[in-house]
Design a protein around this motif. Structure first.
Motif, PDB file in Angstrom:
ATOM      1  N   ASP A 247      10.347   0.921  -7.031  1.00  0.00           N
ATOM      2  CA  ASP A 247       9.385   0.068  -6.322  1.00  0.00           C
ATOM      3  C   ASP A 247       8.847  -1.015  -7.250  1.00  0.00           C
ATOM      4  O   ASP A 247       8.782  -2.198  -6.895  1.00  0.00           O
ATOM      5  N   SER A 253       7.007  -5.331  -1.135  1.00  0.00           N
ATOM      6  CA  SER A 253       5.712  -5.922  -0.807  1.00  0.00           C
ATOM      7  C   SER A 253       5.004  -5.242   0.351  1.00  0.00           C
ATOM      8  O   SER A 253       3.782  -5.312   0.445  1.00  0.00           O
ATOM      9  N   LYS A 254       5.745  -4.574   1.237  1.00  0.00           N
ATOM     10  CA  LYS A 254       5.129  -4.048   2.450  1.00  0.00           C
ATOM     11  C   LYS A 254       4.685  -2.610   2.324  1.00  0.00           C
ATOM     12  O   LYS A 254       3.875  -2.145   3.127  1.00  0.00           O
ATOM     13  N   PHE A 255       5.199  -1.891   1.336  1.00  0.00           N
ATOM     14  CA  PHE A 255       4.776  -0.499   1.184  1.00  0.00           C
ATOM     15  C   PHE A 255       4.932  -0.065  -0.257  1.00  0.00           C
ATOM     16  O   PHE A 255       5.606  -0.701  -1.064  1.00  0.00           O
ATOM     17  N   ASP A 256       4.276   1.040  -0.560  1.00  0.00           N
ATOM     18  CA  ASP A 256       4.278   1.618  -1.898  1.00  0.00           C
ATOM     19  C   ASP A 256       4.947   2.980  -1.805  1.00  0.00           C
ATOM     20  O   ASP A 256       4.581   3.812  -0.970  1.00  0.00           O
ATOM     21  N   LYS A 305       3.054   4.609   1.384  1.00  0.00           N
ATOM     22  CA  LYS A 305       1.861   3.994   1.967  1.00  0.00           C
ATOM     23  C   LYS A 305       2.192   2.568   2.372  1.00  0.00           C
ATOM     24  O   LYS A 305       2.703   1.781   1.572  1.00  0.00           O
ATOM     25  N   LEU A 306       1.934   2.243   3.624  1.00  0.00           N
ATOM     26  CA  LEU A 306       2.023   0.859   4.072  1.00  0.00           C
ATOM     27  C   LEU A 306       0.812   0.102   3.536  1.00  0.00           C
ATOM     28  O   LEU A 306      -0.332   0.563   3.668  1.00  0.00           O
ATOM     29  N   ASN A 307       1.060  -1.051   2.943  1.00  0.00           N
ATOM     30  CA  ASN A 307      -0.030  -1.778   2.281  1.00  0.00           C
ATOM     31  C   ASN A 307      -1.127  -2.207   3.243  1.00  0.00           C
ATOM     32  O   ASN A 307      -2.268  -2.402   2.847  1.00  0.00           O
ATOM     33  N   GLU A 308      -0.802  -2.362   4.518  1.00  0.00           N
ATOM     34  CA  GLU A 308      -1.790  -2.806   5.496  1.00  0.00           C
ATOM     35  C   GLU A 308      -2.713  -1.676   5.957  1.00  0.00           C
ATOM     36  O   GLU A 308      -3.687  -1.936   6.668  1.00  0.00           O
ATOM     37  N   GLY A 312      -2.142   6.829   2.560  1.00  0.00           N
ATOM     38  CA  GLY A 312      -0.720   7.075   2.390  1.00  0.00           C
ATOM     39  C   GLY A 312      -0.412   8.542   2.588  1.00  0.00           C
ATOM     40  O   GLY A 312      -1.289   9.406   2.517  1.00  0.00           O
TER      41      GLY A 312
END
Length: 491
Positions: A247, A253-256, A305-308, A312
């Motif tokens: 990662d 960019s959209k999730f971790d 985890k979705l960053n938005e 998570g």
């Protein structure tokens, strides 16, 4: 002496291929002796935005182009010879050569496009504009070679089209997002795409190598496919990766994501579908064969985890073992053990094993505890509002064979307390105060001793309460008791 276009927009479409090319802000300067039957046209062009679409797929979108070309034109034979052509698409330098002959019923072409002393960073600059920010934050290196050829006749009324071939090779590649000290390195890719006659059913994809190192981990894969429907597949993949390091290196960019992933896959065979009759008139498409495969995978300490979203899913883990020893999809075997996933006080854990998809020999022990109101904290839900506490305890061992009146031995329950459902896209009333508890029991594994007990189900709509409970026993000779009370305004 001069041919000039200034700030010109140009659109070319050929629906018989089908191809679409759009140029915006074209600045063109050309020169050639048009009085001769054979002459060289010298060209310099700057294009502010170039789009190339083949069969509905955007291969280039909004890319600037610079071009210096020499085209030999034979007005008697109606042929074009591209003898010297240097292009630059965004940051990628290319050379182009070939010829184009106009026939009575179509045309014949031989186009060859290849990169010149190209790096991976220059190739990646061709990605759509939405990736520009990611490209700016990511450093890449590596020798890259791309060759594209389009050769043959195009005669639409005879269904004749040219052959497309693409060769891609990357060596000694590295990828590091925002100065990561442990980048993806030793990246190597060798692949070919062949599309004879531009027929998708004849598509051949061959990836001889896809390999990279990351810290103490690695990724190694190779694959071949032929056709679309049906498609023949052969490939293998082996990987051992720290997902957080991946990662960080890629810069997702959209999730971790985090965790340690191990995976080994081998597959070979044909994937096909067919039409199955069901009744007198009903037909449905079903899978008729799958590649033979063997898959083993393990994930520990996983996290996504979705960053938005604020939460998570943590402590994700599983051991997966699946295989198909022949091409019959019903003979697929899979087992997942050590399943675990947690979000705060919510969890899913257990194991499940299915011996095949014919009589479903199953061995499962599965528990879940979930606050429905907290789902939106870790999974995007924008159409429905949920509340309530859900508890599931599922245990089963045996086969499910209705023709033999066999049912897995089970002692399972599902319970929902204080449930609430409201669809946000419609001006609707919520279903609230939902309480459900269902017990399923079959101690000896047969329809005869199968029992389904529905303890009082209660819910409320617009202040009107509804109540139902039921007991079902002996599915060989069904005995049941159902009791309901309340009123529902169906409007």
């Amino acid at each position: 002496n001069k041919i000039i276009f200034i700030d010109t927009d140009l659109t070319y479409q050929d629906l018989s291929i089908p191809v679409a090319i759009n140029l915006k802000k074209l600045n063109y300067l050309g020169q050639g002796d048009l009085t001769s039957s054979i002459f060289d046209l010298k060209t310099h062009a700057d294009i502010g935005s170039f789009d190339f679409n083949l069969d509905g797929v955007n291969y280039l979108q909004s890319k600037p182009v610079q071009a210096d070309l020499i085209t030999r034109i034979n007005t008697e034979s109606l042929s074009l010879i591209f003898s010297k052509n240097d292009l630059k698409i965004k940051n990628l330098p290319l050379s182009f050569e070939g010829h184009f002959d106009i026939l009575k019923n179509g045309y014949e072409l031989d186009f060859n496009l290849k990169t010149k002393h190209t790096t991976l960073q220059e190739v990646v600059s061709l990605l759509p504009p939405t990736y520009d920010h990611w490209i700016q934050d990511t450093k890449m290196s590596g020798n890259t070679e791309i060759q594209v050829s389009l050769k043959g006749k195009h005669i639409a009324n005879e269904n004749i089209s040219p052959d497309l071939k693409v060769h891609v090779e990357i060596s000694e590649g590295t990828i590091a997002h925002k100065g990561i000290t442990d980048p993806i390195k030793n990246l190597r890719l060798v692949g070919d795409i062949q599309l004879p006659q531009l027929h998708m059913d004849s598509l051949k994809v061959q990836m001889d190598t896809l390999h990279f190192l990351l810290g103490n981990g690695f990724f190694d894969a190779r694959a071949r496919t032929q056709g679309i429907e049906p498609v023949w597949i052969s490939g293998q993949m082996n990987t051992k990766l720290n997902l957080q390091a991946f990662d960080d290196a890629i810069g997702l960019s959209k999730f971790d994501i985090r965790g340690n992933l191990e995976l080994a896959l081998q597959a070979e065979g044909q994937y096909t579908t067919g039409i199955q009759k069901s009744g007198l008139r009903q037909r449905k498409q079903v899978i008729t064969s799958i590649p033979k495969f063997n898959l083993k995978s393990k994930l520990t300490n996983g996290y996504i985890k979705l960053n938005e979203l604020p939460e998570g899913v943590d402590r994700i883990a599983f051991n997966l073992d699946a295989h198909a020893k022949d091409g019959i999809w019903e003979n697929v075997y899979f087992t997942m053990s050590n399943i675990n996933a947690e979000v705060k006080d919510n969890f899913v854990r257990g194991k499940i094993s299915v011996g095949n998809l014919k009589n479903f020999p199953i061995d499962a022990n599965f528990q879940a505890k979930l606050s429905l109101a907290e789902i939106q904290h870790f999974y995007p839900i924008d159409s429905v509002e949920l509340k309530g506490d859900l508890n599931v305890d599922f245990k089963a061992a045996g086969t499910y064979e209705p023709a033999k009146h066999l049912f897995p031995r089970t002692q399972s329950s599902l319970e929902l307390k204080n449930g609430y459902v409201k669809y946000l896209l419609y001006p609707t009333l919520p279903i609230e105060k939902i309480n459900v508890q269902t017990l399923v029991s079959s101690p000896r594994g047969s329809f005869r001793d199968l029992s389904v007990q529905v303890l009082p189900i209660r819910f409320e709509i617009a202040g009107e309460q509804f109540y139902l409970d039921a007991n079902l026993n002996n599915f060989d000779n069904l005995k049941y008791r159902v009791h309901s009370k309340g009123s529902l305004d169906l409007g």
